[in-house]
Design an enzyme around this catalytic site. Structure first.
Site, short mmCIF file in Angstrom:
data_model
loop_
_atom_site.label_atom_id
_atom_site.label_comp_id
_atom_site.label_asym_id
_atom_site.label_seq_id
_atom_site.Cartn_x
_atom_site.Cartn_y
_atom_site.Cartn_z
N ASP A 1 -16.91 65.84 69.08
CA ASP A 1 -18.13 65.02 69.03
C ASP A 1 -19.09 65.45 70.14
OD1 ASP A 1 -19.81 62.44 68.78
OD2 ASP A 1 -18.19 62.06 67.35
N HIS B 1 -22.78 59.26 71.43
CA HIS B 1 -22.03 59.04 70.20
C HIS B 1 -20.53 59.21 70.39
CE1 HIS B 1 -20.64 60.14 66.06
NE2 HIS B 1 -21.53 59.24 65.70
N SER C 1 -19.41 57.27 60.83
CA SER C 1 -18.80 57.76 62.07
C SER C 1 -17.86 56.72 62.65
CB SER C 1 -19.87 58.08 63.12
OG SER C 1 -20.49 59.31 62.90
#
Length: 452
Positions: free
Chosen positions: A147, A179, A379
């Site tokens: 990520d 994120h 996600s």
């Protein structure tokens, strides 16, 4: 007066057919042979776009330099399978007609897929123990989070056991975007401020591939996946979480990212991927076939998102409208396999990150100035399932990736109003999956593997 047309002798007719076939073969042989191209590259050649771009070429390493020199392309990176070249449109066109090149893909941009409560998935029930099973936390299970990096957050203290930055920065794998920290929090954060992760005992392996803008390149993701495979024994990596992807431009059989995911699965690692956030158009119309890569890979556990409406009971759950539906483009694979909570999930926030600075209204203060942030997307749902898989693997460490998938699917719950192309087998119930385990799996065959 009638005119009689004499029949041609059969021998002559047969000779004529043979001659026609021979001529067709000669014509086909005269046509230039072309490598299989991903759709983005085929479009680039058709539109005569000459600007240089990066491509992933499927050629043996010992022929890379010769092929690059033959067409004036620049070697950018060697991958475990193939190489990344920089080439113009004309160079790509010429390269695609080389007999030594079977396939070419674009090195396309990948991006995060963001648009839980543990009680909504049954994870809280596993923490205290289920029947003959002790309490579970995912202890000892390694999860590679590929990520934007993992920030220094108190709720994740001691959880990160390794960090590698695969972006051009090659830095400390910190999270400038925010994120990856949120995804890691969903998986593993400790119950510091009333927002526990799914498996707070897991070992996180931080593999950074997304930059400060939340995007990256396919080749960096491939490198990270191959690194996880090579180092799986050192950190007991049993799960890879891919809360990212790119649009599908070709069959999963040719897609370099899909092939990397398959290598990990073949090595015994469960790959969990976000289905994508392409479930509707900007004006709200439903979209079919929006599953992204590498989620379109049959052996990958592809996860869509449900909206729990902030309650623990499942009776009011609905599909998140943004969650991508199947079947997959090019191959028509039925996806997703599973759905999980993905709407308005609160988890760790990376201090000073882009998301924290851009969406201050979504921040939730914690103790000692450590914030949490509320985000939505497939996600988040993928991270929920990765944590759930760790709980199943702690309880039943001998399960293969296919068997973990089967346990999670067989114990899922139907989502009202959603069909197979939206919700797959249904909504995650990790407590039931842990209780089922290997001994409870019915005798069945999954991808040629007997499950008993």
């Amino acid at each position: 007066m009638s005119i009689r047309i004499a029949r041609r002798p059969r021998v002559f007719a047969a000779a004529a057919v043979a001659a026609a076939l021979f001529a067709t073969a000669l014509c086909a042989e005269a046509q230039p042979r072309r490598a299989r191209l991903s759709r983005d590259l085929a479009d680039r050649i058709a539109q005569r776009i000459e600007a240089p771009t990066e491509i992933i070429v499927d050629v043996p390493h010992d022929r890379v330099e010769a092929i690059a020199a033959r067409y004036g392309a620049t070697v950018k990176k060697r991958l475990r399978e193939g190489v990344v070249l920089e080439a113009t449109g004309g160079q790509i066109d010429a390269l695609s007609q080389d007999a030594d090149v079977p396939h070419i893909s674009g090195n396309v941009r990948v991006s995060r897929m963001m648009a839980v409560t543990a009680a909504a998935t049954g994870a809280d029930q596993t923490w205290g123990g289920l029947g003959y099973l002790r309490g579970l936390s995912g202890a000892g299970i390694g999860i590679a989070v590929i990520d934007s990096g993992i920030g220094n957050h108190p709720a994740l203290r001691g959880r990160v056991v390794a960090s590698v930055d695969f972006t051009a920065d090659r830095g400390p794998a910190a999270d400038a975007y925010g994120h990856g920290t949120h995804v890691a929090g969903i998986i593993a954060q400790g119950n510091r401020d009333g927002a526990s992760g799914m498996a707070p005992g897991v070992r996180l392996v931080n593999l950074k591939v997304l930059g400060a803008d939340g995007s990256g390149t396919t080749d960096d993701v491939i490198e990270a996946i191959d690194w996880a495979v090579a180092n799986r024994a050192a950190y007991n990596i049993r799960v890879i979480n891919l809360s990212l992807g790119h649009p599908v431009f070709e069959s999963y059989l040719d897609d370099p990212l899909s092939r990397a995911a398959q290598r990990a699965i073949d090595a015994g690692i469960l790959v969990v991927a976000a289905a994508g956030n392409f479930g509707k158009t900007e004006d709200g119309r439903p979209v079919v076939g929006g599953i992204i890569s590498p989620a379109h890979t049959p052996a990958v556990l592809t996860v869509g998102a449900v909206n729990t409406r902030a309650t623990a009971q499942r009776s009011d759950d609905v599909m998140a409208t943004y969650s991508s539906r199947g079947p997959t483009a090019f191959d028509g694979v039925l996806k997703p396999e599973l759905v999980a909570p993905g709407n308005r999930i609160v988890a760790a926030s990376a201090a000073g990150s882009f998301l924290a600075a851009t969406y201050p209204e979504r921040l939730r203060p914690g103790r000692g100035g450590a914030d949490y942030i509320e985000l939505s997307g497939t996600s988040m749902a993928a991270a929920v399932v990765s944590g759930a898989a760790a709980l199943v693997l702690e309880a039943h460490p001998g399960l293969t990736p296919a068997q973990v998938k089967a346990a999670l699917q067989l114990t899922s719950s139907r989502v009202e109003g959603a069909g197979l192309i939206e919700a797959g087998a249904g909504s995650l119930n990790v407590a039931a999956a842990v209780a089922l385990g290997r001994e409870g799996l019915p005798e069945t065959v999954i991808a040629g593997e007997r499950v008993a």
